[in-house]
Design an enzyme around this catalytic site. Structure first.
Site, mmCIF file in Angstrom:
data_model
loop_
_atom_site.group_PDB
_atom_site.id
_atom_site.type_symbol
_atom_site.label_atom_id
_atom_site.label_comp_id
_atom_site.label_asym_id
_atom_site.label_seq_id
_atom_site.Cartn_x
_atom_site.Cartn_y
_atom_site.Cartn_z
ATOM 1 N N GLY A 1 64.327 4.312 12.026
ATOM 2 C CA GLY A 1 64.118 3.158 11.963
ATOM 3 C C GLY A 1 62.510 3.189 10.831
ATOM 4 C CB ILE B 1 57.506 2.159 12.187
ATOM 5 C CG1 ILE B 1 57.205 1.173 11.656
ATOM 6 C CG2 ILE B 1 56.215 3.608 12.979
ATOM 7 C CD1 ILE B 1 56.350 0.515 12.556
ATOM 8 C CG ASP C 1 67.959 4.461 15.489
ATOM 9 O OD1 ASP C 1 66.971 4.439 14.836
ATOM 10 O OD2 ASP C 1 69.034 4.068 15.330
ATOM 11 N N GLY D 1 68.367 0.914 11.932
ATOM 12 C CA GLY D 1 67.882 1.789 11.055
ATOM 13 C C GLY D 1 68.918 2.395 11.030
ATOM 14 C CG LEU E 1 58.419 3.497 17.413
ATOM 15 C CD1 LEU E 1 57.626 4.711 18.462
ATOM 16 C CD2 LEU E 1 58.982 4.069 15.935
ATOM 17 C CB THR F 1 67.289 -4.820 21.992
ATOM 18 O OG1 THR F 1 68.759 -4.977 21.864
ATOM 19 C CG2 THR F 1 67.649 -3.090 21.739
ATOM 20 C CE1 TYR G 1 60.028 -7.799 19.224
ATOM 21 C CE2 TYR G 1 58.729 -9.149 18.101
ATOM 22 C CZ TYR G 1 59.134 -7.556 18.316
ATOM 23 O OH TYR G 1 58.329 -6.458 17.495
ATOM 24 C CE LYS H 1 58.473 -4.208 21.078
ATOM 25 N NZ LYS H 1 59.258 -2.408 21.669
#
Ligand code: UDP
Length: 319
Positions: free
Chosen positions: A10, A12, A31, A36, A76, A95, A149, A153
């Protein structure tokens, strides 16, 4: 040091992988290329000490093997971008929660050090700036997709802290604020790559809302330095840290600055949120981190000015 980065292809993750390779570390990434891209790692994928696996972190056999081989793990891999979240809420929630559960569960066996990346979205609708890590989180209602979202998180954060408290897995949480730089795609709604592409193509620059909302943008290199500092610091364990910049710019000022720096003649247009995202969409008016906690721990200070950030993106997009 053997480093594992989930989501390493991705935006970052690929910068982080490269920085660790430059330091002489062995780097493995996993990944599934959902957001990504191979393009992000193409120029360093043959470097000695680098391995990549194109698979999902939910492939538990592979994930277990890779986590076993690593000394430090950066998690990440996640669904990112407001557009993606609004359009694919099931994928976002599943995810983000499942991936983190798997990583922490597997890391717990040998108490591996894990850095979980979270987001400034978890602060939700809070209006008290700057946002401090111990502030209350203010979520919107569950019929507004955006907050799924933030909540997913927040659950990741609770899990990471729980694994530290209950199972002594050394976890650390990084709340990333608006991060930009080369390789970021505008495909999932991020404002700077979108504005730069619009300006370079001579298309209208699309401000959502009235443009008075503001953000603080950080260059990805500053973020990578902060992540590396956090994962290595023993006192970061069990703690949450903001990573961001404190210079605010309104989205309207941003559009004008990008138009100026690209020498573009694109018109700047305003689009109501309902049209840009979905009916009832709620945006944050201001979003600024307190960086006191991370500065105290590792001496973190952002080094890129807004113009330097914008020029790095413009140069990258021009190719
Ligand atoms: N935005 C905009 N035009 C775009 C994309 C985004 O005006 O083409 C606005 C968006 O509504 C928000 C800000 O820019 O107020 C930052 O959006 P982004 O998705 O980059 O990050 P976030 O909303 O997560 O801060």
């Amino acid at each position: 040091m053997r480093i594992l980065i989930t989501g390493g292809a991705g935006f970052i993750g690929s910068h982080l992988a490269e920085a660790h390779l430059d330091k002489g570390d062995e780097v493995t990434i996993i990944d599934d290329l959902s957001t990504g891209s191979m393009r992000n790692i193409e120029h360093f994928k043959d470097r000695p000490g680098f391995k990549y696996y194109l698979d999902s972190i939910t492939n538990q056999h592979l994930a277990a093997e890779l986590i076993d081989l690593a000394d430090q793990i950066y998690h990440l891999a996640a669904a990112v971008g407001v557009r993606l979240i609004v359009e694919s809420p099931v994928r976002t929630i599943e995810t983000n929660i499942r991936g983190t559960e798997i990583v922490l569960h597997l890391a717990a066996k040998k108490r591996k050090r894990v850095l979980i990346t979270s987001t400034s979205e978890v602060y939700g609708k809070t209006v008290k700036v700057p946002f401090r890590e111990d502030d209350d989180l203010v979520m919107g209602s569950t019929d507004k997709g955006r907050w799924s979202y933030a909540c997913s998180k927040a659950i990741d954060e609770f899990l990471a802290i729980a694994y530290w408290k209950e199972k002594k897995v050394p976890t650390v949480i990084a709340r990333l604020f608006n991060t930009v730089g080369p390789r970021q795609t505008g495909q999932y709604g991020m404002v700077i790559p979108n504005f730069v592409d619009q300006a370079l193509d001579g298309r209208p620059i699309t401000i959502f809302g009235d443009g008075s909302q503001s953000r603080c943008f950080t260059h990805v290199n500053d973020v990578v330095g902060a992540l590396m500092g956090l994962i290595a610091h023993p006192d970061a364990v069990g703690e949450v840290y903001n990573i961001g910049a404190t210079t605010e710019v309104t989205i309207e000022q941003l559009a004008e600055r990008i138009r100026h720096l690209t020498g573009s003649e694109s018109p700047i247009v305003k689009i109501p949120y309902d049209e840009a995202y979905e009916g009832g969409f709620e945006d944050m008016q201001r979003r600024m981190p307190s960086i006191e906690k991370i500065s105290r721990l590792i001496g973190y200070q952002p080094t890129y000015t807004l113009d330097q950030i914008l020029l790095s993106v413009i140069q990258f997009r021009r190719g």
